[in-house]
Motif scaffolding. Structure first.
Motif, PDB file in Angstrom:
ATOM      1  N   SER A   1      44.883 104.604 116.536  1.00 23.23           N
ATOM      2  CA  SER A   1      45.581 103.912 117.611  1.00 23.23           C
ATOM      3  C   SER A   1      46.251 102.955 117.021  1.00 23.23           C
ATOM      4  O   SER A   1      46.243 102.434 115.881  1.00 23.23           O
ATOM      5  CB  SER A   1      44.339 103.434 118.560  1.00 23.23           C
ATOM      6  N   ILE A   2      47.008 102.136 117.903  1.00 20.27           N
ATOM      7  CA  ILE A   2      47.755 101.007 117.595  1.00 20.27           C
ATOM      8  C   ILE A   2      46.666  99.924 117.040  1.00 20.27           C
ATOM      9  O   ILE A   2      47.170  99.212 116.102  1.00 20.27           O
ATOM     10  CB  ILE A   2      48.515 100.343 118.735  1.00 20.27           C
ATOM     11  N   TYR A   3      45.535  99.646 117.955  1.00 19.64           N
ATOM     12  CA  TYR A   3      44.742  98.695 117.429  1.00 19.64           C
ATOM     13  C   TYR A   3      43.965  99.036 116.194  1.00 19.64           C
ATOM     14  O   TYR A   3      44.043  98.092 115.302  1.00 19.64           O
ATOM     15  CB  TYR A   3      43.505  98.917 118.481  1.00 19.64           C
ATOM     16  N   ASP A   4      43.913 100.301 115.686  1.00 15.78           N
ATOM     17  CA  ASP A   4      43.363 100.872 114.381  1.00 15.78           C
ATOM     18  C   ASP A   4      44.264 100.167 113.201  1.00 15.78           C
ATOM     19  O   ASP A   4      43.834  99.669 112.366  1.00 15.78           O
ATOM     20  CB  ASP A   4      42.977 102.256 114.278  1.00 15.78           C
ATOM     21  N   ARG A   5      45.662 100.460 113.639  1.00 15.81           N
ATOM     22  CA  ARG A   5      46.359 100.249 112.537  1.00 15.81           C
ATOM     23  C   ARG A   5      46.547  98.518 112.416  1.00 15.81           C
ATOM     24  O   ARG A   5      46.895  97.963 111.268  1.00 15.81           O
ATOM     25  CB  ARG A   5      48.003 100.795 112.924  1.00 15.81           C
ATOM     26  N   ILE A   6      46.508  97.816 113.539  1.00 13.84           N
ATOM     27  CA  ILE A   6      46.639  96.403 113.614  1.00 13.84           C
ATOM     28  C   ILE A   6      45.415  96.031 112.826  1.00 13.84           C
ATOM     29  O   ILE A   6      45.311  94.801 112.125  1.00 13.84           O
ATOM     30  CB  ILE A   6      46.538  95.839 114.972  1.00 13.84           C
ATOM     31  N   GLU A   7      44.150  96.554 112.885  1.00 11.10           N
ATOM     32  CA  GLU A   7      42.957  96.250 112.278  1.00 11.10           C
ATOM     33  C   GLU A   7      43.120  96.273 110.721  1.00 11.10           C
ATOM     34  O   GLU A   7      42.620  95.418 109.764  1.00 11.10           O
ATOM     35  CB  GLU A   7      41.899  96.957 112.663  1.00 11.10           C
ATOM     36  N   ILE A   8      43.944  97.501 110.327  1.00 11.21           N
ATOM     37  CA  ILE A   8      44.075  97.397 109.178  1.00 11.21           C
ATOM     38  C   ILE A   8      44.967  96.515 108.410  1.00 11.21           C
ATOM     39  O   ILE A   8      44.674  95.981 107.166  1.00 11.21           O
ATOM     40  CB  ILE A   8      44.962  99.211 108.701  1.00 11.21           C
ATOM     41  N   LEU A   9      45.996  96.258 109.220  1.00  9.23           N
ATOM     42  CA  LEU A   9      47.056  95.186 108.619  1.00  9.23           C
ATOM     43  C   LEU A   9      46.084  93.879 108.421  1.00  9.23           C
ATOM     44  O   LEU A   9      46.180  92.922 107.548  1.00  9.23           O
ATOM     45  CB  LEU A   9      47.789  94.997 109.598  1.00  9.23           C
ATOM     46  N   ILE A  10      45.264  93.439 109.536  1.00  9.65           N
ATOM     47  CA  ILE A  10      44.513  92.304 109.289  1.00  9.65           C
ATOM     48  C   ILE A  10      43.888  92.139 107.996  1.00  9.65           C
ATOM     49  O   ILE A  10      43.630  91.228 107.256  1.00  9.65           O
ATOM     50  CB  ILE A  10      43.564  91.984 110.580  1.00  9.65           C
ATOM     51  N   LYS A  11      42.949  93.172 107.814  1.00 10.10           N
ATOM     52  CA  LYS A  11      42.087  93.388 106.630  1.00 10.10           C
ATOM     53  C   LYS A  11      42.760  93.339 105.253  1.00 10.10           C
ATOM     54  O   LYS A  11      42.724  92.684 104.342  1.00 10.10           O
ATOM     55  CB  LYS A  11      41.258  94.650 106.631  1.00 10.10           C
ATOM     56  N   THR A  12      44.228  94.061 105.356  1.00 11.94           N
ATOM     57  CA  THR A  12      44.900  94.059 104.021  1.00 11.94           C
ATOM     58  C   THR A  12      45.494  92.733 103.965  1.00 11.94           C
ATOM     59  O   THR A  12      45.403  92.395 102.793  1.00 11.94           O
ATOM     60  CB  THR A  12      46.058  95.180 104.444  1.00 11.94           C
ATOM     61  N   LYS A  13      45.688  91.930 104.827  1.00  9.79           N
ATOM     62  CA  LYS A  13      46.149  90.503 104.629  1.00  9.79           C
ATOM     63  C   LYS A  13      45.090  89.591 104.293  1.00  9.79           C
ATOM     64  O   LYS A  13      45.183  88.311 103.992  1.00  9.79           O
ATOM     65  CB  LYS A  13      46.989  90.253 106.011  1.00  9.79           C
ATOM     66  N   GLY A  14      43.680  90.113 104.284  1.00 10.47           N
ATOM     67  CA  GLY A  14      42.550  89.137 104.033  1.00 10.47           C
ATOM     68  C   GLY A  14      42.361  88.262 105.077  1.00 10.47           C
ATOM     69  O   GLY A  14      41.724  87.395 104.669  1.00 10.47           O
ATOM     70  N   MET A  15      42.636  88.473 106.404  1.00 13.15           N
ATOM     71  CA  MET A  15      42.588  87.590 107.381  1.00 13.15           C
ATOM     72  C   MET A  15      41.062  88.180 108.234  1.00 13.15           C
ATOM     73  O   MET A  15      40.791  89.126 108.199  1.00 13.15           O
ATOM     74  CB  MET A  15      43.658  87.483 108.264  1.00 13.15           C
ATOM     75  N   THR A  16      40.601  86.991 109.045  1.00 15.76           N
ATOM     76  CA  THR A  16      39.812  87.418 110.138  1.00 15.76           C
ATOM     77  C   THR A  16      40.365  87.738 111.219  1.00 15.76           C
ATOM     78  O   THR A  16      41.626  87.301 111.506  1.00 15.76           O
ATOM     79  CB  THR A  16      38.466  86.390 110.422  1.00 15.76           C
ATOM     80  N   LYS A  17      39.821  88.477 112.187  1.00 13.92           N
ATOM     81  CA  LYS A  17      40.406  88.858 113.583  1.00 13.92           C
ATOM     82  C   LYS A  17      40.630  87.358 114.301  1.00 13.92           C
ATOM     83  O   LYS A  17      41.685  87.253 114.745  1.00 13.92           O
ATOM     84  CB  LYS A  17      39.468  89.668 114.418  1.00 13.92           C
ATOM     85  N   LYS A  18      39.772  86.392 114.222  1.00 14.83           N
ATOM     86  CA  LYS A  18      40.051  85.061 114.896  1.00 14.83           C
ATOM     87  C   LYS A  18      41.036  84.369 114.073  1.00 14.83           C
ATOM     88  O   LYS A  18      41.923  84.114 115.134  1.00 14.83           O
ATOM     89  CB  LYS A  18      38.624  84.342 114.682  1.00 14.83           C
ATOM     90  N   GLU A  19      41.289  84.637 112.865  1.00 18.56           N
ATOM     91  CA  GLU A  19      42.611  83.814 112.325  1.00 18.56           C
ATOM     92  C   GLU A  19      43.736  84.738 112.684  1.00 18.56           C
ATOM     93  O   GLU A  19      44.759  83.850 113.345  1.00 18.56           O
ATOM     94  CB  GLU A  19      42.534  84.049 110.796  1.00 18.56           C
ATOM     95  N   PHE A  20      43.725  86.013 112.818  1.00 16.45           N
ATOM     96  CA  PHE A  20      44.985  86.652 113.618  1.00 16.45           C
ATOM     97  C   PHE A  20      45.315  86.170 114.782  1.00 16.45           C
ATOM     98  O   PHE A  20      46.500  86.123 115.160  1.00 16.45           O
ATOM     99  CB  PHE A  20      44.560  88.181 113.232  1.00 16.45           C
ATOM    100  N   CYS A  21      44.364  86.200 115.651  1.00 16.60           N
ATOM    101  CA  CYS A  21      44.337  85.716 117.085  1.00 16.60           C
ATOM    102  C   CYS A  21      45.178  84.434 117.225  1.00 16.60           C
ATOM    103  O   CYS A  21      46.082  84.171 118.027  1.00 16.60           O
ATOM    104  CB  CYS A  21      43.004  85.959 117.946  1.00 16.60           C
ATOM    105  N   LEU A  22      44.574  83.418 116.527  1.00 18.20           N
ATOM    106  CA  LEU A  22      45.213  82.257 116.380  1.00 18.20           C
ATOM    107  C   LEU A  22      46.687  82.047 116.143  1.00 18.20           C
ATOM    108  O   LEU A  22      47.426  81.282 116.532  1.00 18.20           O
ATOM    109  CB  LEU A  22      44.305  81.047 115.628  1.00 18.20           C
TER     110      LEU A  22
END
Length: 120
Positions: free
Chosen positions: A2-23
Motif C-alpha cells: 500500500s501507499i502506507y507501506d511505501r511511506i513506512e519504508i521511506l521513513i525507515k530508510t531516512k532513519g526517522m521515527t514515525k513521530k519525527e516524520f509526522c512532526l
C-alpha cells in the motif's frame, strides 16, 4: 503493498521515527494510523509533500512502480500557436472532484518545474 507501506519504508530508510516524520510534515499520528489501517489515504497535496520530502516520484509512491521511461518529447510549438482549449467546455464534462484533481495536478506540475529550474 500500500501507499502506507511505501511511506513506512521511506521513513525507515531516512532513519526517522514515525513521530519525527509526522512532526516534519504536519501530519497527526492519528491520520498516519488511519493510513496504516486503510481507513483513509493521504490527500493529493500531502502526497506531493511526501514525494518531495523523500525525493521520490508520485508514480512510485502511489503504485510502487516508476513511470515508463519511454516518452515522446515534443517541442512546445509543435502543434502551432493557434491551439486553444476551451476550459469551460472541458470542466462542464467533469465532476467537481475531477476538476479539483486537475487543479491539484497543475499545481504539482508548476511546483516540480520551479524545483527543476532552481536546480539549474
Amino acid at each position: 503493498m500500500s501507499i502506507y507501506d511505501r511511506i513506512e519504508i521511506l521513513i525507515k530508510t531516512k532513519g526517522m521515527t514515525k513521530k519525527e516524520f509526522c512532526l516534519k510534515l504536519g501530519i497527526s499520528t492519528g491520520n498516519l494510523g488511519d493510513w496504516k489501517r486503510g481507513k483513509s489515504t493521504p490527500s493529493t497535496n500531502k502526497l506531493i509533500e511526501i514525494s518531495a520530502f523523500f525525493d521520490v516520484s508520485l508514480d512510485w509512491l502511489l503504485t510502487g512502480r516508476e513511470r515508463n521511461p519511454l516518452q515522446v518529447n515534443e517541442s512546445p510549438g509543435c502543434y502551432g500557436a493557434n491551439l486553444a482549449i476551451d476550459w469551460g467546455k472541458v470542466t462542464d464534462q467533469l465532476t467537481p472532484r475531477e476538476v479539483v484533481f486537475i487543479q491539484e495536478y497543475l499545481e504539482f506540475a508548476r511546483y516540480r518545474k520551479r524545483k527543476e529550474n532552481e536546480g539549474n
